[in-house]
Each structure stands twice: as structure tokens, then as C-alpha cells.
Design a protein around this motif. Structure first.
Motif, PDB file in Angstrom:
ATOM      1  N   VAL A 194      45.396  31.308  18.389  1.00  4.97           N
ATOM      2  CA  VAL A 194      45.980  31.180  19.729  1.00  4.97           C
ATOM      3  C   VAL A 194      47.005  32.286  19.965  1.00  4.97           C
ATOM      4  CG1 VAL A 194      47.414  29.721  21.217  1.00  4.97           C
ATOM      5  CG2 VAL A 194      45.554  28.702  19.911  1.00  4.97           C
ATOM      6  N   LEU A 195      47.819  32.572  18.958  1.00  2.58           N
ATOM      7  CA  LEU A 195      48.821  33.622  19.099  1.00  2.58           C
ATOM      8  C   LEU A 195      48.174  34.971  19.371  1.00  2.58           C
ATOM      9  CD1 LEU A 195      51.898  34.375  18.757  1.00  2.58           C
ATOM     10  CD2 LEU A 195      51.289  34.993  16.401  1.00  2.58           C
ATOM     11  N   LEU A 196      47.139  35.318  18.613  1.00  4.12           N
ATOM     12  CA  LEU A 196      46.484  36.612  18.791  1.00  4.12           C
ATOM     13  C   LEU A 196      45.708  36.680  20.095  1.00  4.12           C
ATOM     14  CD1 LEU A 196      45.204  37.320  15.160  1.00  4.12           C
ATOM     15  CD2 LEU A 196      47.377  37.949  16.233  1.00  4.12           C
ATOM     16  N   ASP A 197      45.219  35.553  20.555  1.00  3.77           N
ATOM     17  CA  ASP A 197      44.523  35.513  21.842  1.00  3.77           C
ATOM     18  C   ASP A 197      45.503  35.715  22.993  1.00  3.77           C
ATOM     19  OD1 ASP A 197      42.151  34.988  23.521  1.00  3.77           O
ATOM     20  OD2 ASP A 197      43.256  33.169  24.084  1.00  3.77           O
ATOM     21  N   ARG A 198      46.669  35.075  22.875  1.00  2.00           N
ATOM     22  CA  ARG A 198      47.667  35.174  23.936  1.00  2.00           C
ATOM     23  C   ARG A 198      48.395  36.517  23.936  1.00  2.00           C
ATOM     24  NH1 ARG A 198      50.153  30.315  25.676  1.00  2.00           N
ATOM     25  NH2 ARG A 198      51.478  31.748  26.896  1.00  2.00           N
ATOM     26  N   LEU A 199      48.618  37.075  22.730  1.00  4.41           N
ATOM     27  CA  LEU A 199      49.391  38.312  22.584  1.00  4.41           C
ATOM     28  C   LEU A 199      48.576  39.304  21.757  1.00  4.41           C
ATOM     29  CD1 LEU A 199      52.824  36.645  21.672  1.00  4.41           C
ATOM     30  CD2 LEU A 199      52.006  37.293  23.966  1.00  4.41           C
ATOM     31  N   PRO A 200      47.506  39.872  22.326  1.00  5.11           N
ATOM     32  CA  PRO A 200      46.560  40.673  21.528  1.00  5.11           C
ATOM     33  C   PRO A 200      47.133  41.976  20.972  1.00  5.11           C
ATOM     34  CG  PRO A 200      46.034  40.792  23.867  1.00  5.11           C
ATOM     35  CD  PRO A 200      47.081  39.733  23.720  1.00  5.11           C
ATOM     36  N   PHE A 241      55.403  42.888  21.756  1.00  2.00           N
ATOM     37  CA  PHE A 241      54.121  42.726  22.426  1.00  2.00           C
ATOM     38  C   PHE A 241      54.333  42.973  23.915  1.00  2.00           C
ATOM     39  CE2 PHE A 241      56.300  38.762  21.577  1.00  2.00           C
ATOM     40  CZ  PHE A 241      56.509  38.254  22.850  1.00  2.00           C
ATOM     41  N   THR A 242      53.253  43.169  24.624  1.00  2.00           N
ATOM     42  CA  THR A 242      53.338  43.305  26.073  1.00  2.00           C
ATOM     43  C   THR A 242      53.662  41.952  26.691  1.00  2.00           C
ATOM     44  OG1 THR A 242      51.709  45.090  26.061  1.00  2.00           O
ATOM     45  CG2 THR A 242      52.090  43.943  28.163  1.00  2.00           C
ATOM     46  N   PRO A 243      54.739  41.854  27.463  1.00  2.00           N
ATOM     47  CA  PRO A 243      55.083  40.559  28.068  1.00  2.00           C
ATOM     48  C   PRO A 243      53.926  40.024  28.913  1.00  2.00           C
ATOM     49  CG  PRO A 243      56.887  42.106  28.313  1.00  2.00           C
ATOM     50  CD  PRO A 243      55.721  42.898  27.799  1.00  2.00           C
ATOM     51  N   THR A 244      53.688  38.733  28.787  1.00  2.00           N
ATOM     52  CA  THR A 244      52.625  38.065  29.536  1.00  2.00           C
ATOM     53  C   THR A 244      53.186  36.805  30.170  1.00  2.00           C
ATOM     54  OG1 THR A 244      51.900  36.810  27.611  1.00  2.00           O
ATOM     55  CG2 THR A 244      50.842  38.940  27.972  1.00  2.00           C
ATOM     56  N   PRO A 245      52.599  36.339  31.250  1.00  2.00           N
ATOM     57  CA  PRO A 245      53.111  35.136  31.901  1.00  2.00           C
ATOM     58  C   PRO A 245      52.816  33.879  31.089  1.00  2.00           C
ATOM     59  CG  PRO A 245      51.117  35.899  32.997  1.00  2.00           C
ATOM     60  CD  PRO A 245      51.491  36.968  32.023  1.00  2.00           C
ATOM     61  N   ALA A 246      53.688  32.893  31.223  1.00  2.00           N
ATOM     62  CA  ALA A 246      53.464  31.602  30.574  1.00  2.00           C
ATOM     63  C   ALA A 246      52.265  30.907  31.194  1.00  2.00           C
ATOM     64  CB  ALA A 246      54.714  30.739  30.703  1.00  2.00           C
ATOM     65  N   GLY A 288      39.958  41.582  17.030  1.00  2.52           N
ATOM     66  CA  GLY A 288      38.645  41.021  16.741  1.00  2.52           C
ATOM     67  C   GLY A 288      37.785  41.909  15.881  1.00  2.52           C
ATOM     68  N   GLY A 289      38.386  42.662  14.968  1.00  4.73           N
ATOM     69  CA  GLY A 289      37.659  43.624  14.161  1.00  4.73           C
ATOM     70  C   GLY A 289      36.969  43.028  12.958  1.00  4.73           C
ATOM     71  N   ARG A 295      57.429  29.844  25.497  1.00  5.78           N
ATOM     72  CA  ARG A 295      58.877  30.004  25.433  1.00  5.78           C
ATOM     73  C   ARG A 295      59.305  31.450  25.244  1.00  5.78           C
ATOM     74  NH1 ARG A 295      60.668  25.071  21.324  1.00  5.78           N
ATOM     75  NH2 ARG A 295      59.798  23.318  22.531  1.00  5.78           N
ATOM     76  N   PHE A 296      58.414  32.296  24.670  1.00  2.00           N
ATOM     77  CA  PHE A 296      58.831  33.671  24.395  1.00  2.00           C
ATOM     78  C   PHE A 296      57.878  34.735  24.918  1.00  2.00           C
ATOM     79  CE2 PHE A 296      56.671  32.171  20.449  1.00  2.00           C
ATOM     80  CZ  PHE A 296      55.639  33.095  20.366  1.00  2.00           C
ATOM     81  N   CYS A 297      56.739  34.355  25.490  1.00  2.00           N
ATOM     82  CA  CYS A 297      55.711  35.346  25.826  1.00  2.00           C
ATOM     83  C   CYS A 297      56.146  36.309  26.929  1.00  2.00           C
ATOM     84  CB  CYS A 297      54.399  34.663  26.194  1.00  2.00           C
ATOM     85  SG  CYS A 297      54.488  33.653  27.686  1.00  2.00           S
TER      86      CYS A 297
END
Length: 413
Positions: A368-374, A403-408, A269-270, A139-141
């Protein structure tokens, strides 16, 4: 002010106000300095209580259900409590839920809840959490910015819990606002409680007709012979206690990872993982700040205080976790130490299957959030972040990020 049972009425600390939002840790330190491990406090309307600040004292209170009972009928202040008191949803009288049940019946109800939750397949639970997480992020990515509390953390737990409890997805969405109103303890608290109750009774009526593979159906089928009233009340507790603290656990953990240099590397992933951040929050920024309550069944002494029969004691979870007698070096990371009291202690502590459910939802939501919007980053100075005005739970009002916009991904959204 209502006649107060403690001698230090004039020095009693109001369990409300901006400092509980802005600097609770400092406030608890001052209370411990001025009053010791058990401090006199006043609730809305000048109602007196004791706040247990000490780790050992809280351990003692929670571990002695006979002397410090969960039976709210013992409270000596009921004659001073108006019918519209906004804290009634959290300190109720004659509520037939597990929260206020004592003795063998409490043990049976705790078993029923644990059995019903334990039957949830953890892989199915994680899949539900991933599914709803992806839907919400979709909805917001594409926008490059959002308030992660309102658009994500405040929505995810209730939706997952509704699914495993047997509530429809649409009804689960509508529960979020009611639960928040009830827990915040303000003017809409009673209305929020009523909406949640109506939803749970409607759910049970539907499950009597068509049971399913869900928590509500398993509770109805339990051989303990529990009434619909008991099951509905327990589902209300499970929904409220499962949603809001989990949402705040997510929000507080993300705040830590976005503002604390020790966790900055975690976003890529540090060296400090999501699990470490979540554990640290349970010590340093626990969602469950104060718990109501326990009632003294007879006169006693605790932390050097004379506690009268019928006095209300509030469990100061956040203060006890920071007790300098057990946290001698509060500046160091807690690592894998899980001796925090954030899930309570004793026979009334949060059931282990409920703890595991909350952890799966919160951890999955963060991962999931950090994976989608690293490259997610905080979009406001950390010191400007504010907390909700609740004496019970500590959660953010918002957490603006970019964050950098990414596709749904094109899931269920």
C-alpha cells in the motif's frame, strides 16, 4: 560479575552495546571465530548464558524440548536476578504463558492459539491492514517527507492485531509504546509489561460480558478449559510477538528496497518483488535476532561445549541464519528458500497461522505504501541509519524518506 558457569568468563561477550546495533553480523562472525558454534555471553548485571550461533546446533536445541527445556524454573541463576531486572519481561520466572509451558499443556495451548488465529478470514485481515495503512499514510502523504518507522511501520501491526483480537482501536494505539518498552529491555520494560497485562485482562472482562467475532472471544470459548490468566498471558505474547517483529520486518524490508541496488527496481514494480525482499530480510536482517531461551535439564555437550544443568541457552537466530556451513554463498539472493530459522523451530516455533498473519500485515503495509507513494526515496545516507538498542530484536530507530506530495484518500483519517 556474578559467578559464571562457563570457564571462559573473562572472554564472555556482553549481549549489549553499540556493536549489536551497528555491526551485529561482523560481531557474530568474530564470536564464531573465537568461540565456535556456542559462545559464552553475559546479560545485564553480569548474568551468564550461552549464545547458540550454529545453524545445526540451534536446530538441535530447538528440536529437543526435553533436554533443552522451555521451563525457566530450571535456571540456576535465579538467586542472582533482582526483582527489577530489565530483562524479566523477556526471561520470566513462573510466567503462566505458552512461552514457558511444556509438555501436553503446551500442545493444547498452541492448538488453542492456532485455532483462534486460523478462524480470522484472510480477506478481512487484509482489508483491515489496507484500511489502517491508508489512514496512516493520509496523515503524512501531503508533506513530501516522513520518518516511515515512527509514522507508519511502528503503528500498523499493533492496530491491525488489536482489531482482530477484539481490542478497541483507541486502546490499540496506546499499546504501541508499552510493547516497545517491554521488548527493548531497558528501564521502562516492566512498566510496559504491566500496561500490556492490564489491557489484556480488561479485554477479557469485556468479552465475558459481550463476546464477539474476535480472537480473544474464541480463546475464552475454547473447550480446553483455560483460565483467564492463561488466556491473558497468551494474548500478551501474541500481541508483543505479533507487533514488534512485524513492524521491524516492514522497516527492514523497506530499508533493503531503498538501499540495495538489487531491489531498486521493486519500487516501480521491477524484477524483485516485495515478497522477495521480505524473504531476503528473514535471512539477512531478521527482526528476531536472539531468543530467550532454553534451559538445560541435565549436563550435556553442545558444539564442543560442556553445558551444565540449569544453564540458559539463547537462540542466536540471526547468527544461525548466516552460518557459513549452511550459507556457503552469502552474497547471492536467497530466492524462495525459506529454511531460515526466523520463526523458530520445533514445537515452540511461531504457530503457522501467526506467521501468516504477520506476513499479510507486513506485505500489505509495504505494498500500500509503495502504491500510494511510488517515488519514495531514502532521505539520509544508508550508513547513517541506526538500530534500536535491543539484544532481542533488530529494527531501525528511524527511516527518513522523501516523496512527491499526494492528496489524502479521505478514509478513516
Amino acid at each position: 560479575m556474578t559467578q559464571c558457569p562457563h570457564a571462559e568468563t573473562a572472554a564472555a561477550v556482553p549481549l549489549s552495546g553499540p556493536r549489536f546495533q551497528t555491526e551485529p553480523a561482523q560481531l557474530y562472525r568474530e564470536m564464531r571465530r573465537d568461540h565456535g558454534s556456542v559462545a559464552p555471553v553475559v546479560l545485564d548485571g553480569g548474568i551468564p548464558a550461552w549464545l547458540v550461533l550454529g545453524y545445526r546446533e540451534l536446530h538441535q536445541v530447538a528440536g529437543d524440548p526435553v533436554l533443552f527445556s522451555r521451563d525457566s524454573d530450571l535456571w540456576s541463576q535465579w538467586e542472582n536476578i533482582p526483582d527489577d531486572w530489565p530483562l524479566l519481561p523477556m526471561i520470566g520466572r513462573k510466567q503462566p504463558s505458552i512461552l514457558y509451558t511444556v509438555g501436553p499443556r503446551h500442545v493444547e495451548r498452541a492448538r488453542m492459539i492456532s485455532d483462534a488465529l486460523e478462524a480470522v478470514d484472510p480477506f478481512v485481515l487484509k482489508r483491515h491492514a489496507e484500511e489502517f495503512a491508508d489512514e496512516l499514510i493520509d496523515r503524512f502523504c501531503t508533506t513530501g517527507a516522513t520518518d516511515i518507522i515512527a509514522s507508519y511501520a511502528m503503528l500498523l501491526p499493533a492496530r491491525v492485531l488489536a482489531r482482530i483480537y477484539g481490542v478497541s482501536d483507541e486502546t490499540g494505539d496506546a499499546l504501541v509504546g508499552s510493547i516497545n518498552d517491554m521488548i527493548d529491555g531497558r528501564e521502562r520494560a516492566l512498566a510496559g509489561q504491566q500496561h500490556l497485562a492490564t489491557t489484556m485482562f480488561d479485554l477479557l472482562a469485556a468479552k465475558h460480558v459481550e463476546p464477539g467475532d474476535d480472537v480473544a472471544s474464541r480463546m475464552l470459548a475454547d473447550p480446553g478449559g483455560f483460565t483467564d490468566e492463561e488466556v491473558a498471558q497468551d494474548l500478551m505474547v501474541m500481541m508483543a510477538a505479533g507487533h514488534q517483529p512485524t513492524a521491524d520486518w516492514m522497516g527492514n524490508s523497506l530499508r533493503l528496497m531503498l538501499t540495495d541496488d538489487r531491489f531498486a527496481a521493486s519500487l516501480s514494480g521491477g524484477r524483485h518483488s516485495v515478497a522477495e525482499a521480505m524473504n531476503e530480510v528473514l535471512w539477512e536482517d531478521t527482526p528476531t535476532q536472539n531468543v530467550a531461551g532454553r534451559w538445560a535439564s541435565r549436563d550435556t555437550r553442545l558444539g564442543g561445549r560442556h553445558i551444565q544443568s540449569g544453564d540458559l541457552l539463547l537462540l542466536g537466530i540471526a547468527a544461525a541464519n548466516a552460518d557459513p556451513q549452511v550459507r556457503t554463498d552469502g552474497s547471492s539472493l536467497t530466492g524462495g528458500n525459506n529454511a531460515f530459522l526466523s520463526f523458530g523451530h520445533g514445537e515452540h516455533r511461531c504457530p503457522f497461522p501467526a506467521q501468516e498473519t504477520a506476513e499479510v500485515i507486513a506485505r500489505t503495509g509495504i505494498e500500500v505504501l509503495l502504491d500510494r507513494l511510488p517515488d519514495i526515496d531514502l532521505d539520509t545516507p544508508a550508513e547513517q541509519l541506526t538500530r534500536r538498542p535491543s539484544p532481542w530484536l533488530r529494527g531501525l530507530t528511524d527511516l527518513p524518506v522523501t516523496f512527491t506530495p499526494t492528496p489524502a484518500t479521505g478514509g478513516r483519517a
